[in-house]
Motif scaffolding. Structure first.
Motif, PDB file in Angstrom:
ATOM      1  N   ASP A 277       1.087  -1.256  -0.156  1.00 49.77           N
ATOM      2  CA  ASP A 277       0.055   0.152  -0.003  1.00 49.77           C
ATOM      3  C   ASP A 277       0.826   1.298  -0.108  1.00 49.77           C
ATOM      4  OD1 ASP A 277      -2.108  -1.649   0.216  1.00 49.77           O
ATOM      5  OD2 ASP A 277      -2.778  -1.224   2.113  1.00 49.77           O
ATOM      6  N   ILE A 278       0.425   2.332  -0.837  1.00 47.77           N
ATOM      7  CA  ILE A 278       1.324   3.610  -0.928  1.00 47.77           C
ATOM      8  C   ILE A 278       0.390   4.428  -0.755  1.00 47.77           C
ATOM      9  CG2 ILE A 278       2.589   4.905  -2.628  1.00 47.77           C
ATOM     10  CD1 ILE A 278       3.240   2.264  -4.021  1.00 47.77           C
ATOM     11  N   CYS A 279       1.059   5.701  -0.131  1.00 49.22           N
ATOM     12  CA  CYS A 279       0.380   6.944   0.281  1.00 49.22           C
ATOM     13  C   CYS A 279       1.526   7.937  -0.448  1.00 49.22           C
ATOM     14  CB  CYS A 279       0.094   7.240   1.857  1.00 49.22           C
ATOM     15  SG  CYS A 279      -0.479   8.877   1.998  1.00 49.22           S
ATOM     16  N   GLY A 280       1.257   8.547  -1.727  1.00 52.01           N
ATOM     17  CA  GLY A 280       2.303   9.422  -2.378  1.00 52.01           C
ATOM     18  C   GLY A 280       1.904  10.628  -2.658  1.00 52.01           C
ATOM     19  N   GLY A 281       2.868  11.562  -2.641  1.00 54.97           N
ATOM     20  CA  GLY A 281       2.747  12.870  -3.020  1.00 54.97           C
ATOM     21  C   GLY A 281       3.746  13.346  -3.516  1.00 54.97           C
ATOM     22  N   ALA A 282       3.464  14.556  -4.501  1.00 55.25           N
ATOM     23  CA  ALA A 282       4.503  15.288  -5.167  1.00 55.25           C
ATOM     24  C   ALA A 282       3.780  16.327  -5.942  1.00 55.25           C
ATOM     25  CB  ALA A 282       5.164  14.152  -6.457  1.00 55.25           C
ATOM     26  N   VAL A 283       4.725  17.106  -6.321  1.00 56.16           N
ATOM     27  CA  VAL A 283       4.157  18.511  -7.085  1.00 56.16           C
ATOM     28  C   VAL A 283       3.461  18.111  -8.250  1.00 56.16           C
ATOM     29  CG1 VAL A 283       5.662  19.851  -6.113  1.00 56.16           C
ATOM     30  CG2 VAL A 283       6.150  19.023  -8.085  1.00 56.16           C
ATOM     31  N   THR A 284       2.383  19.171  -8.772  1.00 56.91           N
ATOM     32  CA  THR A 284       1.682  19.138  -9.892  1.00 56.91           C
ATOM     33  C   THR A 284       2.605  18.873 -11.124  1.00 56.91           C
ATOM     34  OG1 THR A 284       1.322  21.249 -10.226  1.00 56.91           O
ATOM     35  CG2 THR A 284      -0.447  20.276  -8.968  1.00 56.91           C
ATOM     36  N   GLY A 285       2.429  17.927 -11.999  1.00 58.45           N
ATOM     37  CA  GLY A 285       3.194  17.844 -13.079  1.00 58.45           C
ATOM     38  C   GLY A 285       4.371  16.882 -12.964  1.00 58.45           C
ATOM     39  N   SER A 286       4.587  16.327 -12.184  1.00 57.46           N
ATOM     40  CA  SER A 286       5.587  15.218 -11.737  1.00 57.46           C
ATOM     41  C   SER A 286       5.259  13.902 -12.376  1.00 57.46           C
ATOM     42  CB  SER A 286       5.771  15.347 -10.233  1.00 57.46           C
ATOM     43  OG  SER A 286       4.670  14.820  -9.484  1.00 57.46           O
ATOM     44  N   GLY A 287       4.262  13.569 -12.951  1.00 55.58           N
ATOM     45  CA  GLY A 287       3.972  12.261 -13.470  1.00 55.58           C
ATOM     46  C   GLY A 287       3.345  11.212 -12.527  1.00 55.58           C
ATOM     47  N   LYS A 288       2.677  11.682 -11.757  1.00 58.21           N
ATOM     48  CA  LYS A 288       1.878  10.568 -10.958  1.00 58.21           C
ATOM     49  C   LYS A 288       1.111   9.627 -11.565  1.00 58.21           C
ATOM     50  CE  LYS A 288       0.385  14.069  -8.289  1.00 58.21           C
ATOM     51  NZ  LYS A 288       1.118  15.112  -8.955  1.00 58.21           N
ATOM     52  N   THR A 289       0.367  10.075 -12.563  1.00 59.26           N
ATOM     53  CA  THR A 289      -0.535   9.005 -13.405  1.00 59.26           C
ATOM     54  C   THR A 289       0.363   7.790 -13.864  1.00 59.26           C
ATOM     55  OG1 THR A 289      -1.794  10.781 -14.329  1.00 59.26           O
ATOM     56  CG2 THR A 289      -2.075   8.892 -15.250  1.00 59.26           C
ATOM     57  N   ALA A 290       1.548   8.106 -14.623  1.00 57.57           N
ATOM     58  CA  ALA A 290       2.274   6.905 -14.965  1.00 57.57           C
ATOM     59  C   ALA A 290       2.814   6.251 -13.759  1.00 57.57           C
ATOM     60  CB  ALA A 290       3.267   7.516 -15.827  1.00 57.57           C
ATOM     61  N   ALA A 291       3.049   6.826 -12.660  1.00 58.03           N
ATOM     62  CA  ALA A 291       3.641   6.147 -11.570  1.00 58.03           C
ATOM     63  C   ALA A 291       2.622   5.149 -11.019  1.00 58.03           C
ATOM     64  CB  ALA A 291       3.974   7.330 -10.396  1.00 58.03           C
ATOM     65  N   PHE A 292       1.437   5.359 -11.112  1.00 59.75           N
ATOM     66  CA  PHE A 292       0.719   4.173 -10.693  1.00 59.75           C
ATOM     67  C   PHE A 292       0.051   3.224 -11.849  1.00 59.75           C
ATOM     68  CE2 PHE A 292      -2.268   7.725 -10.756  1.00 59.75           C
ATOM     69  CZ  PHE A 292      -3.405   7.292 -11.564  1.00 59.75           C
ATOM     70  N   VAL A 293       0.135   3.788 -12.998  1.00 62.95           N
ATOM     71  CA  VAL A 293      -0.413   2.822 -14.168  1.00 62.95           C
ATOM     72  C   VAL A 293       0.781   1.828 -14.703  1.00 62.95           C
ATOM     73  CG1 VAL A 293      -1.082   3.088 -16.855  1.00 62.95           C
ATOM     74  CG2 VAL A 293      -2.228   4.723 -15.158  1.00 62.95           C
ATOM     75  N   VAL A 294       1.971   2.359 -14.715  1.00 60.79           N
ATOM     76  CA  VAL A 294       2.951   1.418 -15.109  1.00 60.79           C
ATOM     77  C   VAL A 294       3.031   0.188 -14.348  1.00 60.79           C
ATOM     78  CG1 VAL A 294       5.495   1.193 -15.410  1.00 60.79           C
ATOM     79  CG2 VAL A 294       4.391   3.165 -16.205  1.00 60.79           C
ATOM     80  N   PRO A 295       3.239   0.109 -12.872  1.00 63.41           N
ATOM     81  CA  PRO A 295       2.918  -1.197 -12.337  1.00 63.41           C
ATOM     82  C   PRO A 295       1.699  -1.889 -12.220  1.00 63.41           C
ATOM     83  CG  PRO A 295       2.944   1.005 -10.751  1.00 63.41           C
ATOM     84  CD  PRO A 295       3.208   1.220 -11.869  1.00 63.41           C
ATOM     85  N   ILE A 296       0.595  -1.316 -12.475  1.00 62.14           N
ATOM     86  CA  ILE A 296      -0.537  -1.858 -12.544  1.00 62.14           C
ATOM     87  C   ILE A 296      -0.630  -2.854 -13.830  1.00 62.14           C
ATOM     88  CG2 ILE A 296      -3.036  -1.513 -13.306  1.00 62.14           C
ATOM     89  CD1 ILE A 296      -3.081   0.779 -11.300  1.00 62.14           C
ATOM     90  N   LEU A 297      -0.044  -2.152 -14.986  1.00 63.53           N
ATOM     91  CA  LEU A 297       0.146  -2.703 -16.200  1.00 63.53           C
ATOM     92  C   LEU A 297       0.894  -4.063 -16.159  1.00 63.53           C
ATOM     93  CD1 LEU A 297      -0.070   0.144 -18.661  1.00 63.53           C
ATOM     94  CD2 LEU A 297      -1.834  -1.258 -18.005  1.00 63.53           C
ATOM     95  N   GLU A 298       2.065  -3.658 -15.521  1.00 63.31           N
ATOM     96  CA  GLU A 298       3.085  -4.897 -15.428  1.00 63.31           C
ATOM     97  C   GLU A 298       2.568  -6.068 -14.504  1.00 63.31           C
ATOM     98  OE1 GLU A 298       6.699  -6.740 -15.760  1.00 63.31           O
ATOM     99  OE2 GLU A 298       5.962  -5.097 -16.812  1.00 63.31           O
ATOM    100  N   ARG A 299       1.811  -5.964 -13.437  1.00 64.91           N
ATOM    101  CA  ARG A 299       1.266  -7.036 -12.774  1.00 64.91           C
ATOM    102  C   ARG A 299       0.057  -7.638 -13.766  1.00 64.91           C
ATOM    103  NH1 ARG A 299      -0.161  -5.433  -6.850  1.00 64.91           N
ATOM    104  NH2 ARG A 299      -0.705  -7.629  -6.985  1.00 64.91           N
ATOM    105  N   LEU A 300      -0.525  -6.835 -14.386  1.00 65.60           N
ATOM    106  CA  LEU A 300      -1.490  -7.480 -14.967  1.00 65.60           C
ATOM    107  C   LEU A 300      -1.279  -8.351 -16.285  1.00 65.60           C
ATOM    108  CD1 LEU A 300      -4.348  -4.675 -15.104  1.00 65.60           C
ATOM    109  CD2 LEU A 300      -4.503  -6.794 -13.983  1.00 65.60           C
TER     110      LEU A 300
END
Length: 755
Positions: A277-300
C-alpha cells in the motif's frame, strides 16, 4: 572406343585453376542426386530457416533506443484524448440526434454584428456626404475581429503592462515598499494593517506552541502506522529499462515519449510492484499518473486468463480527469491485451453497462457513477478487485465523498492493494484509517504545501473599496499582457459564463469549462484549448485538479480560492514537468491569510507584486460598463433559447411516455444507497460554514419582509361565511364537551368514597 571425346569426359576448372576431368557417367549420377526429392526438401527447409533468422534479426534491433520523438518511426503522440468519451456520448449511443443548440459564440457574434451595424448607421447620419474612399476604409475597419473601442484601449505607451508576459510590470514583493505605499495611499489604514500583522504574529506564536505538542503525539502515531522509511529507499533509475519492466510496457512508454522516470515514478514503481500500500505525494506535473499505471500494467501481464474479471479500480474526483487517466492508461497499454473501461457521469449508461458485462481488467470511474453501476448493473461487481487507486486522494478523503467512498470500500475485498496519490496529499492518520491501508509506505517527494520550483507567482492587490474593478483589471491583463495559453479560474459558474460573453464582445477568443455545460461542450472546450484553437479557458475549480495540458503559460485567479490546497492545484496547471510558468492572482483584503501562506511556501525571488496603472483600470472599467447592457441582452437571448429547448425536451419526453409507456414503467427502478433526506443532510454537513453563513446573509438581504396572511384572505364571501359557521359550530361542540366533562367530574366527586 567409338565415342567422341566430348561425350566421354567433362572438363571443369576449380578455384585453384587446376583442370579436373570427370567421367560423363559420374556427372550424370551426381546430377540425379541433386535432383532427388530428399535433396529438394532439405534445401527448402534450410531456406525457410535462413529467412526466419533474417526476419528475427530485423524484428529485434540491438541498437534500439528510447528517444523523445517517440522511438523510431512512430513519432510523438498526444498524451491523452477524449476519443473513448466521445464514443460514449448519450445521443450517439442511443442513435438520436441532439436538439439544435444555439451556441453562445453564435449569439455573441450576432450581437457584435448588430452593434457594428448600429455604429455604421450613426456615422452615416453624422456624415451626410462622406467621400467614397473614406466609406470603404471605414467598412474595412469595422470588419476587423476586434472593435475599434477595444483597439483604442491597447496603447503602446504603457510600460507597466508590456506584452511580453514574463516579468514586465511586475515588481518583487518587499515589505518596506508595501508599507510605504499603504501609508501614502490610505493614511490611517497603514496602522490598521500593522495592528493586524501584530495580532497575526501573536496568533501564530500561540499556534506554534500548540503544534509542537501535537506534533510529538502525531509523529508517534505516524511511526506506528506507516512502514519504516528505511525500506522505502531505492536506487536512482536513469531509464525505465533498469526497472525490469516488460517489453510491451517499455514500448508504450516510448510511444508517449517517456525517457527517464521522475522522482515519484522512480520511487513508486518498484514499491508498487511488490504489492504494498502506498500513500504518495508530489508537486503537480511530476508524472503521478504514470507512476501508478505502469506497475498496474506490469502486474496485469501475469494475471490468470482462464476467467475474465475486473482486477483494478481507479477513482478520480472529476469526469475530465477520469477521461484523461483512462486515455493515458490505454496508450501505455496499447501493446498489451489488457482491457479498459471508462465509467463517468454525462455519458451513455447503456454503453458503459455493455462494456462492464465483458468484465474489463481496469475500470476508471468517478464515485457516483461507479456506485450506480454496482447497485443497478447486472453482472458487475468488485469482488475480484485486487488494486484500488485514488487519484487526487485528498479531495476524495474530504467529507464531500465520505459516504460514497465508504460504500465503494465495502464492495472491495479487504485483501487488496491500495494506492493514494495527490499533489497536496495528507498523511493524517485519521483520514487514512478509513481506507483500510495495511502498513502503507509513505512516498512524499516534495512538500505537500509547495508550488512548483519554476513557477513565478504574481499578486495584484484589490482594495476593499475597489472590488468592482476586478473585471476591468482582468480585461486589461488579457488585452495587453497575457494573450494566449491562459487559464482563468473563477469561484462561480455564473461569473465564468458572464466573463465568456464579455471576452467574446471585446474580441478575445475564449472558451468556458464549468458544471452548467453539457459533457460534450466540456470535452470540446478542453480539446480546443489543448489544440490552441482558443487562447483563454475560463473555468471553475472543475479544471483545477489533475488536468495535464502542455504549454500553458499563465494561470490567472479572478478570485482567491477558499483553501490553500485548491490554490496550489490551480497554479499547478502551469510550470509542469520542469517548464516555466506564471500565475497572477487578484487578492482582496479578505485573502490576507492565504496570501501569507503562498508567500511563505514559495521562493521569495519568485513572488512579485504586479501593479496596474489607475488610468488603465479606469479606461477598461468604462468599457466594461458600456458592455453591461449587451451582456444582459445576450443572457436573455440564451435564456429564451434554453427555455425553448426545455419545452421541446418535455414534448419529446411525453411522446416517449405515450408510445413506450409500458416498456418504460416495466424497467426496474434504479436504486441508491442513500435516501433523499440522507443525501440532503450529508450535503448540508459537508458544506463549509463560510458558504452557509454567506448564503444565509445573502438570503436575508434579498428576502422581502414576510407579511402575515389573514385568516380569511383570498376567500369568497360564501366560503368565508361557511368557514365561520363551521368554526362557530366547532366552538359550540367544544363548549358542550367541556360542560359534559365538568358535570361528570362534579357527579363523581359527589359520590361517597369507600372506607
Amino acid at each position: 572406343m567409338g565415342k567422341s571425346k566430348n561425350d566421354d569426359f567433362i572438363m571443369t576448372i576449380d578455384d585453384d585453376d587446376e583442370t579436373i576431368v570427370i567421367p560423363a557417367n559420374e556427372q550424370a549420377i551426381s546430377d540425379e542426386e541433386d535432383n532427388s526429392p530428399q535433396k529438394k526438401s532439405g534445401d527448402k527447409k534450410k531456406k525457410k530457416k535462413k529467412q526466419a533468422m533474417q526476419q528475427k534479426d530485423q524484428d529485434f534491433d540491438n541498437q534500439f533506443t528510447f528517444a523523445l520523438d517517440g522511438g523510431g518511426d512512430i513519432g510523438p503522440a498526444k498524451p491523452w484524448d477524449f476519443t473513448e468519451a466521445r464514443n460514449m456520448l448519450k445521443n450517439k449511443a442511443s442513435g438520436q440526434t441532439d436538439l439544435e443548440r444555439t451556441s453562445i459564440d453564435a449569439i455573441i457574434t450576432k450581437k457584435r454584428k448588430e452593434v457594428k451595424d448600429l455604429k455604421k448607421s450613426q456615422k452615416k447620419q453624422q456624415d451626410t456626404e462622406p467621400p467614397v474612399e473614406e466609406d470603404e476604409a471605414e467598412g474595412n475597419d469595422n470588419d476587423d475581429d476586434d472593435d475599434d473601442d477595444a483597439e483604442d484601449l491597447v496603447d503602446d505607451d504603457d510600460d507597466d503592462l508590456a506584452a511580453d508576459g514574463f516579468g514586465a510590470g511586475a515588481k518583487e514583493v518587499e515589505e518596506k515598499e508595501e508599507q510605504d505605499d499603504d501609508e501614502e495611499d490610505d493614511g490611517d489604514s497603514a496602522t490598521d494593517t500593522e495592528d493586524e500583522d501584530q495580532e497575526d504574529v501573536k496568533m501564530n506564536n500561540s499556534d506554534d506552541d500548540e503544534e509542537e505538542v501535537d506534533d510529538e503525539l502525531e509523529q508517534k502515531r505516524k511511526d506506528a502506522y506507516f512502514a519504516p522509511e528505511e525500506e522505502n529507499e531505492s536506487k536512482e533509475h536513469q531509464s525505465f529499462a533498469s526497472m525490469n519492466l516488460s517489453r510491451p510496457i517499455l514500448k508504450g512508454l516510448a510511444n508517449l515519449g517517456f525517457v527517464k522516470p521522475t522522482d515519484i515514478q522512480a520511487r513508486t514503481i518498484p514499491v508498487a510492484l511488490l504489492g504494498k500500500d502506498i500513500c504518495g505525494g508530489a508537486v503537480t506535473g511530476s508524472g503521478k499518473t504514470a507512476a501508478f499505471v505502469v506497475p498496474i500494467l506490469e502486474r496485469l501481464l501475469y494475471r490468470p486468463r482462464q476467467q475474465a474479471s475486473t482486477r483494478v479500480l481507479i477513482l478520480c474526483p472529476t469526469r475530465e480527469l477520469a477521461a484523461q487517466v483512462h486515455s493515458v492508461a490505454v496508450k501505455l497499454g496499447g501493446y498489451t491485451d489488457i482491457t479498459f473501461c471508462l465509467c463517468v457521469g454525462g455519458l451513455s449508461v447503456k454503453k458503459q453497462e455493455a462494456d462492464l458485462k465483458l468484465k474489463p481488467d481496469v475500470v476508471v470511474a468517478t464515485p457516483g457513477r461507479l456506485i450506480d453501476h454496482i447497485r443497478n448493473s447486472m453482472g458487475f461487481g468488485l469482488d475480484q478487485c485486487e488494486i484500488l487507486v485514488m487519484d487526487e486522494a485528498d479531495r476524495m478523503l474530504e467529507d464531500g465523498f465520505a459516504d460514497e467512498l465508504g460504500e465503494i470500500i465495502k464492495s472491495c475485498p479487504k485483501s487488496r492493494q491500495t494506492m493514494l496519490f495527490s499533489a497536496t496529499m495528507t498523511d493524517n492518520v485519521d483520514q487514512l484509517v478509513r481506507m483500510s491501508l495495511k502498513n502503507p509506505v509513505r512516498l512524499f517527494v516534495d512538500k505537500s504545501n509547495q508550488a512548483a520550483s519554476r513557477l513565478i507567482q504574481e499578486f495584484v492587490r484589490i482594495r476593499a473599496n475597489r472590488e468592482a474593478d476586478r473585471s476591468a483589471i482582468l480585461l486589461a491583463l488579457c488585452r495587453k499582457t497575457f494573450k494566449k495559453k491562459v487559464i482563468i479560474f473563477f469561484r462561480s459558474k455564473a461569473a465564468a459564463h458572464q466573463m465568456k460573453i464579455m471576452f467574446g464582445l471585446v474580441g478575445l477568443n475564449a472558451g468556458e469549462l464549468h458544471g452548467n455545460l453539457t459533457q460534450e461542450q466540456r470535452l470540446e472546450s478542453l480539446e480546443r484549448f489543448r489544440d490552441l484553437e482558443i487562447d483563454y479557458l475560463l473555468a471553475t475549480d472543475l479544471a483545477a485538479r489533475g488536468l495535464d495540458i502542455k504549454g500553458i503559460d499563465t494561470v490567472i485567479n479572478y478570485n482567491m480560492p477558499t483553501q490553500f490546497a485548491q490554490y496550489l492545484h490551480r497554479v499547478g496547471r502551469t510550470a509542469r514537468a520542469g517548464r516555466n510558468g506564471r500565475s497572477v492572482t487578484l487578492v482582496g483584503e479578505q485573502d490576507r491569510k492565504l496570501l501569507k501562506m503562498a508567500i511563505k511556501s514559495a521562493n521569495s525571488a519568485q513572488v512579485k507584486n504586479r501593479v496596474v496603472p489607475a488610468d488603465t483600470i479606469q479606461r477598461y472599467k468604462e468599457k466594461v460598463e458600456s458592455l453591461s447592457t449587451q451582456i444582459q441582452e445576450v443572457l436573455q437571448e440564451e435564456k429564451e433559447d434554453r427555455s425553448l429547448r426545455q419545452a421541446e425536451m418535455e414534448l419529446r419526453k411525453s411522446e416517449n411516455l405515450l408510445n413506450h409507456g409500458k416498456e418504460i414503467y416495466a424497467r426496474p427502478a434504479r436504486t441508491w444507497f442513500q435516501t433523499e433526506t440522507e443525501k440532503k443532510n450529508a450535503r448540508e454537513e459537508t458544506t463549509p460554514k463560510e458558504y452557509q453563513s454567506n448564503r444565509k446573509s445573502e438570503n436575508a438581504k434579498t428576502a422581502e419582509p414576510k407579511v402575515k396572511r389573514g385568516k380569511y384572505d383570498g376567500l369568497s364571501r360564501h366560503k368565508r361565511r361557511r368557514v365561520q359557521a363551521m368554526e362557530e359550530d366547532e366552538d359550540y361542540q367544544k363548549d358542550a364537551r367541556k360542560q359534559k366533562s365538568s358535570a361528570k367530574r362534579a357527579k363523581k366527586a359527589a359520590q361517597p368514597r369507600r372506607l
